[in-house]
Scaffold this active site. Structure first.
Site, PDB file in Angstrom:
ATOM      1  N   LYS A  39      -2.851   5.062  -2.704  1.00 50.04           N
ATOM      2  CA  LYS A  39      -3.785   5.881  -1.930  1.00 50.04           C
ATOM      3  C   LYS A  39      -4.136   7.107  -2.763  1.00 50.04           C
ATOM      4  CE  LYS A  39      -4.002   3.669   2.062  1.00 50.04           C
ATOM      5  NZ  LYS A  39      -5.267   3.213   2.664  1.00 50.04           N
ATOM      6  N   GLY A  42      -4.148  -4.255   5.974  1.00 54.68           N
ATOM      7  CA  GLY A  42      -3.220  -4.006   7.069  1.00 54.68           C
ATOM      8  C   GLY A  42      -3.484  -2.655   7.698  1.00 54.68           C
ATOM      9  N   SER A  69       0.865  -1.174   0.000  1.00 53.79           N
ATOM     10  CA  SER A  69       0.000   0.000   0.000  1.00 53.79           C
ATOM     11  C   SER A  69       0.902   1.225   0.000  1.00 53.79           C
ATOM     12  CB  SER A  69      -0.891  -0.036   1.249  1.00 53.79           C
ATOM     13  OG  SER A  69      -1.628   1.158   1.366  1.00 53.79           O
ATOM     14  N   ASP A  74     -13.740  -1.597   2.924  1.00 54.71           N
ATOM     15  CA  ASP A  74     -12.814  -1.765   4.042  1.00 54.71           C
ATOM     16  C   ASP A  74     -13.533  -1.247   5.294  1.00 54.71           C
ATOM     17  OD1 ASP A  74     -10.840  -1.375   5.973  1.00 54.71           O
ATOM     18  OD2 ASP A  74      -9.441  -0.307   4.685  1.00 54.71           O
ATOM     19  N   GLU A  77     -11.015   0.935  -3.447  1.00 60.87           N
ATOM     20  CA  GLU A  77     -11.364   0.625  -2.067  1.00 60.87           C
ATOM     21  C   GLU A  77     -11.997   1.841  -1.386  1.00 60.87           C
ATOM     22  OE1 GLU A  77      -8.021  -1.209  -0.148  1.00 60.87           O
ATOM     23  OE2 GLU A  77      -8.745  -0.830   1.870  1.00 60.87           O
ATOM     24  N   ASP A 127      -7.111   3.237  -3.224  1.00 64.52           N
ATOM     25  CA  ASP A 127      -7.834   3.275  -1.940  1.00 64.52           C
ATOM     26  C   ASP A 127      -8.048   4.736  -1.550  1.00 64.52           C
ATOM     27  OD1 ASP A 127      -8.919   2.956   0.577  1.00 64.52           O
ATOM     28  OD2 ASP A 127      -7.223   1.858   1.431  1.00 64.52           O
ATOM     29  N   LYS A 168      -9.831  -7.066   7.733  1.00 61.46           N
ATOM     30  CA  LYS A 168      -8.776  -6.785   8.708  1.00 61.46           C
ATOM     31  C   LYS A 168      -9.287  -7.334  10.038  1.00 61.46           C
ATOM     32  CE  LYS A 168      -7.402  -2.434   6.484  1.00 61.46           C
ATOM     33  NZ  LYS A 168      -7.440  -0.954   6.573  1.00 61.46           N
ATOM     34  N   LYS A 190      -1.225  -0.979  -4.245  1.00 64.21           N
ATOM     35  CA  LYS A 190      -2.372  -0.134  -3.902  1.00 64.21           C
ATOM     36  C   LYS A 190      -1.895   1.304  -3.818  1.00 64.21           C
ATOM     37  CE  LYS A 190      -4.689   0.055   0.459  1.00 64.21           C
ATOM     38  NZ  LYS A 190      -5.481  -0.697   1.462  1.00 64.21           N
TER      39      LYS A 190
HETATM   40  O1  OSB Z   1      -7.179   1.869   4.431  1.00 61.64           O
HETATM   41  O2  OSB Z   1      -6.091   0.070   4.262  1.00 61.64           O
HETATM   42  C1  OSB Z   1      -6.216   1.201   4.742  1.00 61.64           C
HETATM   43  C2  OSB Z   1      -3.152   2.043   6.857  1.00 61.64           C
HETATM   44  C3  OSB Z   1      -3.739   2.746   7.882  1.00 61.64           C
HETATM   45  C4  OSB Z   1      -5.088   2.980   7.848  1.00 61.64           C
HETATM   46  C5  OSB Z   1      -5.861   2.479   6.798  1.00 61.64           C
HETATM   47  C6  OSB Z   1      -5.277   1.747   5.785  1.00 61.64           C
HETATM   48  C7  OSB Z   1      -3.892   1.556   5.794  1.00 61.64           C
HETATM   49  C8  OSB Z   1      -3.165   0.869   4.744  1.00 61.64           C
HETATM   50  C9  OSB Z   1      -1.843   0.261   5.146  1.00 61.64           C
HETATM   51  O3  OSB Z   1      -3.507   0.830   3.593  1.00 61.64           O
HETATM   52  C10 OSB Z   1      -1.671  -1.145   4.721  1.00 61.64           C
HETATM   53  C11 OSB Z   1      -0.470  -1.767   5.406  1.00 61.64           C
HETATM   54  O4  OSB Z   1      -0.527  -2.046   6.623  1.00 61.64           O
HETATM   55  O5  OSB Z   1       0.521  -1.971   4.721  1.00 61.64           O
HETATM   56 MG    MG Z   2      -8.406   0.802   3.116  1.00 59.82          MG
END
Ligand code: OSB
Ligand code: MG
Length: 376
Positions: free
Chosen positions: A168, A296, A140, A244, A219, A194, A268, A166
């Site tokens: 952001k 995660g 991510s 999510d 996402e 995401d 998660k 992924k």
């Molecule tokens: O939306 O998946 C998410 C990290 C913190 C809060 C929300 C998210 C995330 C990540 C990190 O996308 C994924 C990772 O732990 O590598």
């Molecule tokens: Mg997410």
């Protein structure tokens, strides 16, 4: 059937761990993680470690490190300490007349599973029905200042072997950024986006422009607790929506399927209430042909152990956000650290009892900023 376990003591610790680089999502940036660790001890002195995924601020879910600390000390620990309980039954016990706080509840539930695996001298993955010894890894990537910075990171991730990348996004850091990565990495690169709730349904036409980039999924584009508007949006997008934040229980997953709010679920365990509820969602989605993957929350090596074990279940058909320790930390708090091979695969420690890694207690103590011992 496992024996019930009577937890006699829970040590709560808050540690501070610096991320190797800041991580930005649409709702905020993290440079350090405040991580809540639990150490459960049963009547025979067997211990189990777990992690609460709540963040410092309520920008992902309403829970935070501090609300979780309160929920654990005031309501959760008193309900479990000294009571013989099956790991499968913990969440039901904690849900009785006790709303919300699923991240805090999940931390205890998962610790009970880790403890149960150690007691049974089997791996957590085997205990929960894991089916594979190696899992494909995704990454991510946080929001970057310029498209070129994101391209550079995405290219490096592809070269390292990651099976899913992924990106952001948020308004102003979306079309040009995703487009630049698609253009640079080619049509075959496994990309997704995401948004962490950064859009509204009124922006459906704007989001539909992402369809051109053939993403695996987008996402959680809309509000953190929304299902109805996501269903409206899904009708207007070719790209599958993955939920999510909105999926906090097996009932919400059922609602998603009924309403057609999304076609993929990010599970998660730390958000959902633990291993049992995650497995229930996994099974439900499996029956409905909905693929799932393990997300995660920038976990330390402790929380990661639970994600890795869960991701070894058969309907986890999409690579998870399960990057190796070195992606996040200068040094992780577990031995061995979580690693990924050159083909982007992570080994599930099925040959080791419990969660499969040892907690470096000395390091944890050095990093501890707050500690409380709760006893039966
Ligand atoms: O939306 O998946 C998410 C990290 C913190 C809060 C929300 C998210 C995330 C990540 C990190 O996308 C994924 C990772 O732990 O590598
Ligand atoms: Mg997410």
């Amino acid at each position: 059937m496992m024996d019930p376990v009577s937890v006699q003591r829970i040590v709560l610790r808050e540690i501070r761990l610096a991320l190797r680089e800041p991580f930005s999502i649409s709702s905020g940036t993290v440079t350090h993680r405040r991580i809540l660790l639990l150490e459960l001890t049963d009547a025979e002195g067997v211990t189990g470690w777990s992690e609460c995924v709540a963040g410092e601020a309520p920008n992902y879910s309403p829970e935070t490190v501090d609300t979780a600390w309160l929920a654990l000390t005031e309501w959760i620990a008193p309900r479990v300490l000294g009571c013989p309980l099956h790991a499968e039954r913990i969440l039901a016990t904690l849900e009785q007349d006790f709303r919300g706080h699923r991240m805090a509840k999940a931390a205890v539930e998962m610790g009970m599973w880790g403890l149960a695996a150690t007691r049974a001298r089997t791996s957590l993955a085997r205990l929960i029905g894991g089916a594979t010894g190696r899992i494909p890894v995704g990454i991510s990537l946080g929001i970057q200042r310029r498209p070129a910075d994101l391209v550079e990171r995405a290219r490096a991730a592809l070269e390292q072997g990651y099976h899913k990348i992924k990106l952001k996004i948020k308004p102003g850091s979306d079309i040009a950024f995703v487009g630049a990565v698609r253009e640079a990495l080619g049509s075959k690169a496994p990309l997704m986006a995401d948004a962490n709730n950064a859009y509204t349904l009124e922006q459906a036409d704007h989001l539909a422009r992402l369809d051109a980039f053939e993403l695996l999924m987008i996402e959680q584009p809309l509000a953190w607790d929304d299902l109805v508007r996501h269903a409206e949006l899904q009708k207007k997008l070719r790209t599958p929506i993955c939920l999510d934040e909105s999926i906090t229980s097996v009932e919400r997953a059922q609602d998603m399927i009924t309403l057609k709010s999304g076609r993929i679920v990010n599970i998660k365990p730390g958000r959902i209430g633990g291993v049992s509820e995650s497995r229930a969602i996994h099974d439900l989605c499996g029956r409905h042909g909905i693929p799932v993957w393990c997300g995660g929350m920038l976990e330390s090596g402790v929380g990661r152990a639970y994600n890795v074990a869960l991701a070894s279940l058969p309907n986890f058909t999409i690579p998870g956000d399960l990057s190796p320790s070195s992606r996040y930390w200068e040094r992780d708090i577990v031995t061995p650290e979580w690693t990924m091979d050159g083909n982007g695969m992570m080994r599930v420690p099925v040959d080791r009892p419990g969660i499969g890694v040892e907690v470096d207690v000395g390091m944890v103590e050095d990093l501890t900023v707050r500690k409380e011992i709760l006893a039966a």
